[in-house]
Design a protein around this motif. Sequence first.
Motif, short mmCIF file in Angstrom:
data_model
loop_
_atom_site.label_atom_id
_atom_site.label_comp_id
_atom_site.label_asym_id
_atom_site.label_seq_id
_atom_site.Cartn_x
_atom_site.Cartn_y
_atom_site.Cartn_z
N ILE A 59 -10.67 -6.07 -64.21
CA ILE A 59 -10.44 -5.69 -65.60
C ILE A 59 -8.94 -5.52 -65.85
CG2 ILE A 59 -10.85 -3.92 -67.36
CD1 ILE A 59 -13.58 -3.42 -65.91
N THR A 60 -8.27 -4.84 -64.92
CA THR A 60 -6.83 -4.63 -65.03
C THR A 60 -6.08 -5.96 -65.09
OG1 THR A 60 -7.00 -2.52 -63.86
CG2 THR A 60 -4.83 -3.56 -63.92
N SER A 61 -6.47 -6.86 -64.22
CA SER A 61 -5.81 -8.17 -64.17
C SER A 61 -6.03 -8.94 -65.46
CB SER A 61 -6.34 -8.95 -62.98
OG SER A 61 -5.80 -10.24 -62.94
N LYS A 62 -7.24 -8.94 -65.97
CA LYS A 62 -7.56 -9.68 -67.19
C LYS A 62 -6.85 -9.07 -68.40
CE LYS A 62 -11.35 -11.97 -69.50
NZ LYS A 62 -11.01 -13.35 -69.22
N MET A 63 -6.67 -7.76 -68.39
CA MET A 63 -5.99 -7.09 -69.51
C MET A 63 -4.50 -7.35 -69.49
SD MET A 63 -7.92 -3.42 -69.63
CE MET A 63 -6.92 -2.83 -70.98
N ASN A 64 -3.98 -7.78 -68.34
CA ASN A 64 -2.56 -8.06 -68.18
C ASN A 64 -1.70 -6.83 -68.53
OD1 ASN A 64 -0.40 -9.68 -67.45
ND2 ASN A 64 -0.10 -10.45 -69.53
N MET A 65 -2.13 -5.69 -67.99
CA MET A 65 -1.36 -4.46 -68.16
C MET A 65 -1.40 -3.69 -66.85
SD MET A 65 -3.84 -2.19 -70.67
CE MET A 65 -3.52 -3.20 -72.08
N ASN A 66 -0.61 -2.64 -66.77
CA ASN A 66 -0.55 -1.90 -65.51
C ASN A 66 -1.85 -1.14 -65.25
OD1 ASN A 66 -0.34 0.84 -66.57
ND2 ASN A 66 1.73 0.28 -67.19
N GLN A 67 -2.06 -0.82 -63.99
CA GLN A 67 -3.31 -0.20 -63.56
C GLN A 67 -3.50 1.17 -64.21
OE1 GLN A 67 -4.08 2.32 -60.86
NE2 GLN A 67 -6.25 1.88 -61.02
N THR A 123 -2.57 2.22 -67.25
CA THR A 123 -3.05 2.07 -68.63
C THR A 123 -4.49 1.60 -68.65
OG1 THR A 123 -0.81 1.56 -69.36
CG2 THR A 123 -2.60 0.95 -70.85
N ALA A 124 -4.81 0.62 -67.81
CA ALA A 124 -6.19 0.12 -67.75
C ALA A 124 -7.15 1.24 -67.35
CB ALA A 124 -6.28 -1.04 -66.77
N SER A 125 -6.76 2.03 -66.36
CA SER A 125 -7.61 3.14 -65.91
C SER A 125 -7.79 4.17 -67.01
CB SER A 125 -7.01 3.80 -64.67
OG SER A 125 -7.11 2.94 -63.57
N GLN A 126 -6.74 4.41 -67.78
CA GLN A 126 -6.84 5.36 -68.89
C GLN A 126 -7.84 4.84 -69.93
OE1 GLN A 126 -3.27 5.87 -71.21
NE2 GLN A 126 -3.99 7.76 -72.12
N TYR A 127 -7.75 3.56 -70.27
CA TYR A 127 -8.69 2.98 -71.24
C TYR A 127 -10.12 3.06 -70.74
CZ TYR A 127 -4.83 1.00 -73.99
OH TYR A 127 -3.72 0.81 -74.77
N LEU A 128 -10.33 2.73 -69.47
CA LEU A 128 -11.67 2.79 -68.89
C LEU A 128 -12.19 4.22 -68.87
CD1 LEU A 128 -11.10 0.20 -66.07
CD2 LEU A 128 -12.69 -0.07 -67.99
N SER A 129 -11.31 5.17 -68.57
CA SER A 129 -11.69 6.58 -68.55
C SER A 129 -12.14 7.06 -69.93
CB SER A 129 -10.51 7.41 -68.05
OG SER A 129 -10.81 8.78 -68.11
N ILE A 130 -11.44 6.63 -70.96
CA ILE A 130 -11.81 7.01 -72.33
C ILE A 130 -13.19 6.44 -72.68
CG2 ILE A 130 -11.24 6.60 -74.77
CD1 ILE A 130 -8.24 6.82 -73.85
N LEU A 131 -13.40 5.18 -72.38
CA LEU A 131 -14.71 4.55 -72.66
C LEU A 131 -15.82 5.22 -71.86
CD1 LEU A 131 -13.63 0.80 -72.70
CD2 LEU A 131 -14.31 2.19 -74.68
N GLU A 171 -7.77 -1.88 -79.88
CA GLU A 171 -8.18 -3.27 -79.69
C GLU A 171 -8.48 -3.60 -78.22
OE1 GLU A 171 -6.51 -7.72 -80.75
OE2 GLU A 171 -5.56 -5.97 -81.65
N SER A 172 -7.69 -3.06 -77.31
CA SER A 172 -7.90 -3.36 -75.89
C SER A 172 -9.21 -2.77 -75.38
CB SER A 172 -6.74 -2.81 -75.05
OG SER A 172 -5.55 -3.49 -75.36
N ARG A 173 -9.56 -1.58 -75.84
CA ARG A 173 -10.83 -0.97 -75.41
C ARG A 173 -12.02 -1.75 -75.97
NH1 ARG A 173 -7.63 4.04 -75.85
NH2 ARG A 173 -8.41 4.40 -77.96
N ILE A 174 -11.89 -2.23 -77.20
CA ILE A 174 -12.95 -3.07 -77.77
C ILE A 174 -13.06 -4.37 -76.96
CG2 ILE A 174 -13.61 -4.45 -79.78
CD1 ILE A 174 -12.51 -2.18 -81.53
N GLN A 175 -11.92 -4.92 -76.58
CA GLN A 175 -11.92 -6.16 -75.79
C GLN A 175 -12.63 -5.96 -74.46
OE1 GLN A 175 -10.38 -9.44 -76.64
NE2 GLN A 175 -12.05 -9.66 -75.21
N ILE A 176 -12.40 -4.82 -73.81
CA ILE A 176 -13.08 -4.52 -72.55
C ILE A 176 -14.59 -4.54 -72.77
CG2 ILE A 176 -13.54 -2.72 -70.83
CD1 ILE A 176 -10.56 -1.86 -71.21
#
Length: 101
Positions: free
Chosen positions: A48-56, A58-66, A14-19
Amino acid sequence: MNNPLDIFKALANESRIQILEWLKDPEAHFTPQEGIDLVEVGVCVSQITSKMNMNQSTASQYLSILHRVGLINAKRIGKWTYYKRNEDVINQIGLYLQKGE
């Protein structure tokens, strides 16, 4: 286009779709960046990290996957990385679904 199965796996979060949804209209979801066009260049990873309200991490991992499956493009300027949607791949996956292959 990358392997469709890999793309669907990336979209199974869901978070990756939200991004991807936020990056579709970055001006509506992120604050302006000094000297960087949100639409043309992309959105800074810190926003993006700030808007996701999660640590950097995890956000970087999601962005890397996308990024790895081609759904987003990354552009490094100085010490910052900016992300934007790869509309070509997103359109290709839509066509793939329409064909039912």
